[in-house]
Design a protein around this motif. Structure first.
Motif, short mmCIF file in Angstrom:
data_model
loop_
_atom_site.label_atom_id
_atom_site.label_comp_id
_atom_site.label_asym_id
_atom_site.label_seq_id
_atom_site.Cartn_x
_atom_site.Cartn_y
_atom_site.Cartn_z
N ALA A 1 41.31 -26.19 76.72
CA ALA A 1 40.88 -25.67 78.02
C ALA A 1 42.03 -24.99 78.75
CB ALA A 1 40.30 -26.80 78.86
N SER B 1 35.33 -22.19 75.72
CA SER B 1 33.90 -21.95 75.49
C SER B 1 33.53 -22.24 74.05
CB SER B 1 33.52 -20.52 75.90
OG SER B 1 34.25 -19.61 75.12
N CYS C 1 33.27 -26.09 73.71
CA CYS C 1 32.10 -26.61 74.44
C CYS C 1 30.80 -26.20 73.77
CB CYS C 1 32.13 -26.13 75.89
SG CYS C 1 33.46 -26.93 76.81
N HIS D 1 36.19 -28.93 80.30
CA HIS D 1 35.09 -29.03 79.33
C HIS D 1 33.80 -29.42 80.06
CE1 HIS D 1 38.49 -29.26 76.54
NE2 HIS D 1 37.65 -28.98 75.57
N GLU E 1 32.53 -26.47 82.16
CA GLU E 1 32.00 -25.41 81.29
C GLU E 1 30.61 -25.77 80.76
OE1 GLU E 1 33.30 -22.43 80.23
OE2 GLU E 1 31.99 -22.05 78.50
N GLU F 1 28.04 -25.67 83.51
CA GLU F 1 27.69 -24.32 83.93
C GLU F 1 26.76 -23.66 82.92
OE1 GLU F 1 31.11 -22.59 85.85
OE2 GLU F 1 30.47 -20.64 85.08
N LYS F 2 27.09 -23.84 81.63
CA LYS F 2 26.25 -23.24 80.60
C LYS F 2 24.91 -23.94 80.48
CE LYS F 2 29.25 -21.06 77.20
NZ LYS F 2 30.13 -21.41 76.07
#
Ligand code: ADP
Ligand code: MG
Ligand code: MG
Length: 478
Positions: A155, A187, A190, A224, A227, A230-231
């Motif tokens: 990260a 990304s 994750c 992590h 991320e 958010e995704k």
């Protein structure tokens, strides 16, 4: 061509006033973008301090960098196959298990779970293969080790190149930015967790991060979580220590691991890789419970066993690689190995001991440990081998040829360090991240997932950032 010293990306030293100003900018950039860690000496959850970093990106040969990236899926698959080869693991680890209690405990869990019948055949690997350049061999990459558990700094390393780019622009060298590779480690890693979550396929399921009692490397871990959230806003992430897992989780009749009533889809270990993280039988019981469960483990226990130094050494032995890697790829993989020797009590073990006693400076002595600070160098190799010459304990170690990386001049910025710091001689270790998801028979995804560069003083033996010796860095491709 051999080169003991690489040129820094811009000529050093920088003029005093320029340096002081740019370090202030870099520190603020770092703090405001989470290039940070918690203070070990004065621990508080209310503040983050800068993680040690190198002011300017350190040079790394482009061809070797690309080679490491291209090799990563091959190495992921290699480790996946090794982890699923019961006979190879048993045969390779048998002597180590007699004398290394920690590895033996992991192995015991693996055997127990296999005997009971594996509930979850999928494994998730978030790996990192680490390299130093070997200057006596033309600055070619040589593998230091392959991490299968808690591979960290993906990260922060994804944020860091932006800082280096900013600093280069501030110094009027924006034109050099083109030599800095993109890094999408965060990304990439994750997305591995998310893919494993989706393969688990239970909508209300959660993701569980196994964390230390105190997480100093909190930024790296939290990014992590941010991320993934958010995704995938539907995925909830919990952070628990092994002790909390012991107290708060149960297995239901479907072998689902339940936490607060939710089934756990993925267990991601950021702890559990060293003996001190299992202070009592509760932590081991927690590990066994997780391993018995239907959760996808990152890593599953056989991935962790495949990541031992002993397995690395066994793979370097003649003929071993060929069992796992297609013939046309073996040469490329073997090329990154450096001399690795068993210290078992047989003819080759005795030869290795004699060789190391003759010239200890050429070797590193490695126990089956992770997290940095465990290896022996130089005079200590000799002393340890003399002490262990006839002690069974010897089989817990492997002997590795010492890699001699080229140096580069640079500035290391540390929390509380002198401003400006002196120009020092540094060496860098490149890590390439890999993601793999699969069962014994089927691989669902396998890719490289970005990189990290970690740099230490040239005269220091080790350079773990979390251990306080190394500094985070970004590659500048030559
Ligand atoms: P760990 O799992 O504890 O990180 P490593 O094998 O990565 O163990 O060793 C820790 C550090 O020791 C490395 O990051 C590197 O700086 C140094 N080191 C390890 N092996 C070698 C080697 N063969 N030659 C030179 N340095 C090494
Ligand atoms: Mg390691
Ligand atoms: Mg290491």
């Amino acid at each position: 061509m051999t080169q003991a010293r690489l040129a820094s990306c811009i000529p050093l030293p920088l003029e005093h006033k320029v340096l002081v100003t740019v370090i202030e900018k870099a520190k603020d950039w770092a703090l405001m973008h989470g290039v940070g860690m918690r203070d070990k000496k004065h621990f508080t959850k209310d503040a983050i301090q800068i993680a040690p970093f190198v002011l300017l990106p350190s040079p790394f040969p482009r061809t070797e960098f690309n080679k490491a990236i291209e090799l990563q899926p091959i190495l992921n698959e290699l480790m996946h196959k090794v982890a699923h080869d019961d006979d190879f693991l048993e045969h390779t680890l048998q002597n180590t298990l007699q004398v290394d209690e920690f590895t033996a405990k992991l192995y015991e869990i693996w055997v127990k779970v296999k005997d009971e019948g594996i509930t979850q055949s999928l494994s998730l690997g978030l790996f990192r293969s680490d390299y130093l350049l070997q200057y006596p061999e033309g600055n070619k990459i040589k593998q230091v080790e392959f991490n299968t558990v808690a591979s960290s700094f993906g990260a922060i390393s994804s944020n860091l190149p932006d800082m280096s780019r900013y600093i280069l622009r501030q110094l009027g060298h924006g034109d050099l930015i083109k030599n800095m590779p993109e890094n999408r480690a965060l990304s990439g890693l994750c997305s591995g967790i998310i893919e494993a979550y989706d393969l688990f396929g239970v909508p209300s399921a959660i993701v569980l991060f196994v964390v230390e009692e105190v997480s100093y490397n909190i930024c790296d871990q939290r990014f992590h979580e941010f991320e993934i959230s958010e995704k995938r806003p539907d995925i909830m992430i919990y952070r628990k220590t092994l002790n909390e897992i012991f107290e708060e989780t149960t297995l239901n009749d479907k072998k689902q691991l339940l936490l607060e009533g939710y089934p756990v889809a993925v267990v991601y270990y950021r702890s559990g890789y060293e003996p001190a993280q299992y202070p009592s039988s509760k932590e081991w019981d927690a590990r066994l419970r997780v391993e018995r469960s239907s959760a996808v483990k990152c890593p599953s226990i056989h991935y962790q066993l495949a990541g031992t130094k002993k397995v690395q050494q066994a793979l370097a032995a003649p003929g071993a690689l060929e069992q796992f890697v297609r013939a046309e790829l073996c040469g490329r993989v073997r090329d990154i190995f450096t001399g690795l020797y068993s210290l078992d009590f047989d003819e080759s073990g005795e030869r290795a001991v004699d060789m190391a006693l003759e010239d200890a400076e050429r070797f590193v002595l490695k126990p089956q440990r992770e997290g940095g600070g465990n290896n022996l160098y130089g005079a200590d190799v000799r002393a340890a081998l003399l002490r262990m010459r006839r002690a069974r304990e010897r089989a817990a170690y492997v002997l590795m040829e010492r890699i001699l990386p080229p140096t580069v001049a640079g500035y290391v910025v540390r929390p509380g360090g002198a401003v400006p710091p002196p120009v020092t001689d540094l060496v860098s270790e490149l890590g390439i991240f890999g993601v793999i998801i699969g069962t014994r028979d089927k691989i669902y995804c396998n890719r490289q997932a970005g990189h990290m560069l970690r740099t230490k003083l040239a005269d220091a033996n080790e350079g773990g950032v979390a251990a306080g010796l190394g500094a985070l860095d970004s590659p500048y491709l030559l």
